[in-house]
Design a protein around this motif. Structure first.
Motif, PDB file in Angstrom:
ATOM      1  N   HIS A  76       0.833  -1.216   0.000  1.00  0.00           N
ATOM      2  CA  HIS A  76       0.000   0.000   0.000  1.00  0.00           C
ATOM      3  C   HIS A  76       0.866   1.263   0.000  1.00  0.00           C
ATOM      4  N   GLU A  78       0.381   4.380   0.501  1.00  0.00           N
ATOM      5  CA  GLU A  78       0.249   5.409   1.535  1.00  0.00           C
ATOM      6  C   GLU A  78       1.222   5.151   2.687  1.00  0.00           C
ATOM      7  N   ASN A  80       0.894   3.142   5.322  1.00  0.00           N
ATOM      8  CA  ASN A  80       0.344   2.919   6.662  1.00  0.00           C
ATOM      9  C   ASN A  80      -0.417   1.587   6.775  1.00  0.00           C
ATOM     10  N   HIS A  84      -3.714  -0.182   9.079  1.00  0.00           N
ATOM     11  CA  HIS A  84      -4.913  -0.845   8.550  1.00  0.00           C
ATOM     12  C   HIS A  84      -5.066  -2.238   9.168  1.00  0.00           C
TER      13      HIS A  84
HETATM   14 ZN    ZN Z   1      -3.720   3.719   4.005  1.00  0.00          ZN
END
Ligand code: ZN
Length: 131
Positions: A76, A78, A80, A84
């Protein structure tokens, strides 16, 4: 439906929101029923556990960090994904019985907003339904 506004101040944090949830229960006028706390975020959650000794939730956060390290070789973009995954492990809602207009929590229990990608401004919904 009441909405709590929550400001977190760390990347990972367990914030005791029991008082705010009890305020929503009191404002609802419901004496006997259920209170549901729902967190509408993908990198946060809600949990019930010990509110007496703050070291307990510190240990929980430390253990989640060990289980799901921030740097985990995730896809992912982003960056983070750990947050998640922790959100899924902890869950997005809890349900607490209400009696006599009070949350029927155990002696040592509190309700914690679980931040995993803060600091952020967050929300939580509280629905109080009669039994
Ligand atoms: Zn994310």
């Amino acid at each position: 439906m009441p909405m709590l506004e929550i400001a977190t101040n760390g990347r990972s944090q367990a914030l005791d929101i029991t008082r705010q949830v009890q305020q929503a229960v009191s404002a609802s006028g419901v004496g006997e029923g259920w209170a549901t706390v729902y967190v509408p975020h993908t990198t946060a959650g809600v949990a019930i556990n010990e509110a007496a000794d703050p070291d307990v939730m510190a240990d929980v956060l430390m253990t989640l960090e060990r289980l799901v390290p921030w740097q985990g070789g995730f896809r992912h973009a982003e960056g983070n994904s750990a947050a998640h995954v922790k959100s899924i492990l902890v869950g997005s809602s809890v349900r607490v019985p209400v009696g006599g207009g009070r949350l029927l929590l155990g002696t040592w229990q509190g309700i914690f907003f679980m931040e995993f990608d803060g600091p952020r401004r967050r929300t939580a919904r509280v629905e109080v339904s009669p039994a």
